[in-house]
Scaffold this active site. Structure first.
Site, PDB file in Angstrom:
ATOM      1  CB  SER A  54      -1.147  -0.144   0.765  1.00  0.00           C
ATOM      2  OG  SER A  54      -0.051  -0.152   2.053  1.00  0.00           O
ATOM      3  N   GLY A  55       2.454   0.997   0.598  1.00  0.00           N
ATOM      4  CA  GLY A  55       3.334   2.583  -0.066  1.00  0.00           C
ATOM      5  C   GLY A  55       3.224   2.290  -1.102  1.00  0.00           C
ATOM      6  CG  PHE A  56       4.271   6.685  -2.674  1.00  0.00           C
ATOM      7  CD1 PHE A  56       2.923   6.729  -2.557  1.00  0.00           C
ATOM      8  CD2 PHE A  56       4.686   7.603  -2.132  1.00  0.00           C
ATOM      9  CE1 PHE A  56       1.755   8.075  -2.608  1.00  0.00           C
ATOM     10  CE2 PHE A  56       4.054   9.305  -1.041  1.00  0.00           C
ATOM     11  CZ  PHE A  56       2.553   9.027  -1.481  1.00  0.00           C
ATOM     12  CB  THR A  57       8.439   1.732  -3.074  1.00  0.00           C
ATOM     13  OG1 THR A  57       9.451   2.514  -2.632  1.00  0.00           O
ATOM     14  CG2 THR A  57       9.284   1.034  -3.905  1.00  0.00           C
TER      15      THR A  57
ATOM     16  CB  CYS B 105      15.937   7.044  -5.149  1.00  0.00           C
ATOM     17  SG  CYS B 105      15.653   8.026  -4.001  1.00  0.00           S
TER      18      CYS B 105
ATOM     19  CG  ASN C 263      11.776   9.390  -6.511  1.00  0.00           C
ATOM     20  OD1 ASN C 263      10.776   9.927  -7.388  1.00  0.00           O
ATOM     21  ND2 ASN C 263      11.199   8.372  -4.926  1.00  0.00           N
TER      22      ASN C 263
END
Lengths: 345, 345, 345, 345
Positions: free
Chosen positions: B11-14, B146, B309
């Protein structure tokens, strides 16, 4: 069997998006991109995302024969060169306003004098959700206006399923990004003037009203605001139906209309942060997102519809229509689903 | 033969970016995404671009067996669960900082006490431009940071071709977007506080220095600024080589290093508006763009390196490494070339 | 006793900011604003914040006599008209680059052939922190470059108090907003191209290096990036002093230098979200914010300096200098302290 | 004679704006700012623009006696502490929703149970354009909602001069910035989720409808979108009057209503880039900008109204009302006219 494709007006925003889509398309190969200002420069010189592409802009006078020609010229240009375009390709998809309206009457109401009015009835409106059956085999296709596309996608189920009759007075408030005005720099498009704005740029009389009326029979009161995004058009439509409707009625109409559509996605009240259609959710994709809400105080239906104006609103719609015209897989080259998180993008 | 893939921390961005890439990948199928906070919610509930995906978040405790497992957990979590992860999958790609550094000495210098230091030598650094030969068949892979990735991509040719020796003191000024801090809301990430900023957020002592020193032997003075974009990391590197170099020397080094790399693109002085690497040019793609300029007044080399990134800097790099580890086409699922125009995106 | 003031070049960004400051100034009255393109239009036609102002642009040929004349013309224009300007006003404050450098040698090194080189020594550099004693009674004043101003404000205490000697090689990485390029629209300044960027626009050879060298004796390696803000310039300076310094040494130098300066504010490590200087913190104000950090790994000093390029970096600095030249209260008309929250602004 | 002023809730966005205005006000002196979370921290710790201010947050329990107390607490708090507030100051200006509505009936319709309903009739609505005559000497004042303020300023002349009767169904589409949601970080306000959006956040049932109906007698269909700006609220109002009106009628109504208003500015079709009201034009100022256009196709009036939600929409309106209540110069401390160019700001 790869089809060859050309782009007239390849250095503009829409032209660049067409080249990107054609480059990534499994069936099309972009073999020509014309640009008067950038003749002989590489495509990547203008469109940095296409730096890998081994293609240089050519003079618009030297049109090659291709299977399909996409013409992304300023309004009023295509109508004067349409014979030349059709000589060069069996299928022409025009992305200007020149062939969008169904008849000379409509055209004269909103624009000035068409040079080839007899072609208006011949050209097919590119929006597959509205006109899929006529696109197969079409040889002259006119991509719709981006704001009209967003509005039509939002309203279509309500007219098709009798929720609205055409007598209602609709208010449509559209928010658009800075790519809509094209790539030419100006004082109004200067970053310092254009950032952070809510700018009424077409308070009344926006020409996309014409398409909505022509194809839906809707009477719309249209106002467009420029806001701080690059891609994206969002239409919020306020309708007061003659008879009260329920949420169930609306869900029924939208599901029946769109359940099998590959490029329409419902977003209506669920979700975490993203509860309704937003340009961000569809940025870079060919999706239209539609959703709605009912206002119990006054019987109002509020419809939201969001697209990427460069995709569903122009280049993506054009490729979608070309896929159908040439009998290819409808979604070919258009499968990208968007990003999260994403800027405008 | 489709490979099954799982994402821990979906559920995180990555995690969301991994799911997007896996969904569009010709060889991988995402069969599990875990999330403690969103268990049983659909993936599209959090990531609106994945509304079409028929997948619900599952409890992190219930790990399924998959061919490849991507772990996008906060720093310090993977090292404690690594045995569990490796039991669940033949290949584990960790996207935290836990296995990035080559030895306990390096780790202790920059972080606090590793729970499984013996694995640091075993894990392979994911950056193919630096470590391609060791990725084939690797079963524990650590995606790089990143900012380190952007810097290493910019500097690698100078060290590999002897332009820099490792004795020089380099100044690296990095600009990053708001996705780098993760998806959790805070006062500092509030739109009203975070918009329009040039904010020094790691003036000194940024932990990504460690990777650059470990893998390049470079001594870097690193400063990171947060600026107003969402995706993107841009590293500007100022180097003063011991001996004067020419532009020809530099072009030679970069071309030799990168001509055959599928995900490194040169941008150095050509172009119309986009003359040097910019995060916008690579937004959404797995490309690193690198370029340079020489300052004749003082013998300085200025190197520019830009990545997304979320892609080259994390999820894209991880999938790239997984492709190599499993013997797939290196570029599979990563062909997207970016947009023009585009926001952050 | 009100002083009359004129602005040559009143329709540009700097001209508009001058008019705003003069309109709100207790001692100055703006009686003329020239603009070739907008002659006879109201000032509010171009600058919407000045809609209440009863003033129309006049032809640049018809210069009125005023007490003080601010000339905000493109570089190279003032030197040709300077006699005319000085005939019209006892005090001329020029905001172009024409009179910024102290001698013809400096000028020729960075620009092409000065028409009136004998005036370079006569003109006073407007930055009061550097040159307050010479501004009283000055009749020709040259406002500094915005990037030079930010850098000089950051470095001044280190040179004045012997932390740096002038032998060190400094790296200066500057981030600027879109107002810095002026009001004329272009492809590069188009919102769709300019939003969300980190764009190296002057990798080497930026002309503001000249002022920094001339007035501080510093040798700087300067690189400028355009980022997504409108107002604001932020200089990050990386210095490696010959001898190790402590934080106490630095605090001593900065406090001694700036404690009595009305328009310099320290921001160094305290605060909640805003721990270091940021353009947002000073947006709209005449403040320079300066701060620093020490890198214990390599003895580096990192200095941060942030200004509003339209204020401290041009129009505000010019009014500040005019206040001093005419013997007015130094801070008159410049008391605005900035907003929170704020965009770029 | 300086008046002492206090701010309850000084660490929020509205509280900070109040402190900024009071600090720059010729008659008020801010002597107390309360904040539970930041007790004993300097005001500049939270609001970087107020770093120069020698004031620390104090515990909300320790309220000092002041001449005027501004209460910027979350909705529902003031009604419970109002006696304490009124004990501390002769004049209380509340910026929450607690005392905005004229009667318990209105309140119960839109909120849940008022604790002190008898005060609703006693409190004076702060908007001077609507209620100037009752503000002199008022001891309990309720600042209006920002979206209601923008809408009322746009509509007032049409109701006062009989263009609209109250029977018409109005559609109001409001666009707001990210400061409107307050300073607390959340997932929805995260920069990565909040940038570049057009997000329907209150499609129906927005509570500010209540004020518009209560004070204008208008029946409004209200929809609010969050867009990418920080400050600013822009209301676009679509009205279909019973009888056709001319532009001359409209100009007459607006001029008569607003010619003598110090904080209402007309923007209607003139200008270069800025032809209609925009939040950017009034950012940082206490102005409301209003304008209109007629749609000849369907007799629609489109009204535009733009304010800075932190100023005219809250803190500026509150100070304006306090000036009137205490018999000061109406415009004292509110003379700032805005910037050009400017971001959001």
């Amino acid at each position: 069997m790869t089809r060859t494709a050309g782009v007239v007006g390849g250095s503009g925003f829409t032209g660049g998006e067409l080249l990107r889509l054609l480059d990534g398309h499994p069936e099309f190969e972009p073999v020509q991109a014309t640009s008067r200002s950038y003749t002989n420069k590489t495509v990547g010189n203008v469109h940095p995302n296409l730096r890998h592409l081994d293609l240089r802009f050519s003079d618009p006078e030297d049109l090659e024969s291709v299977d399909v020609l996409f013409t992304a010229t300023p309004h009023g240009v295509s109508m004067g060169q349409i014979d030349e375009f059709r000589d060069a390709a069996d299928t022409v998809v025009d992305l200007s306003a020149d062939f969008r309206l169904p008849s000379e009457d409509y055209y004269d109401d909103w624009y000035d004098g068409h040079e080839r009015p007899e072609l208006l009835a011949e050209a097919e409106y590119a929006l597959p959700e509205l006109n899929r059956e006529n696109l197969a085999g079409a040889d002259l296709i006119a991509a719709g206006g981006c704001n009209a596309t967003a509005t039509i996608c939002g309203l279509l189920p309500l007219y098709e399923h009798g929720v609205l009759s055409g007598d209602e007075r609709l208010v449509v408030d559209v928010k658009v990004g800075s790519s809509e005005g094209g790539a030419t720099g100006s004082k109004a498009s200067h970053h310092a003037e254009r950032s952070g704005i809510v700018r009424p740029y077409a308070p009344t009389g926006h020409r996309h009203e014409a398409e909505i009326e022509a194809y839906l029979g809707a009477s719309v009161s249209f106002t467009v605001h420029a806001v701080d995004m690059i891609r994206g058009a969002s239409a919020t439509i306020h309708a007061f139906p003659g008879e009260r409707v329920t949420k169930g009625d609306l869900w029924g109409a939208y599901r029946e209309q769109y359940d099998d559509e590959p490029f329409v996605r419902m977003a209506s009240g669920g979700g975490d942060v993203y509860r309704y259609p937003e340009p961000k959710s569809v940025a870079g994709s060919n999706f239209a997102e539609v959703g709605f809400e009912l206002d119990p105080r006054n019987g109002r239906i509020v419809v939201f519809s969001a697209i990427d104006n460069m995709m569903k609103g122009s280049a993506g719609q054009a490729v979608h229509a070309a896929n159908l015209a040439l009998g290819l897989e409808e979604t070919a080259g258009l499968e990208f689903t968007g990003f999260h998180p994403v800027g405008a993008p």
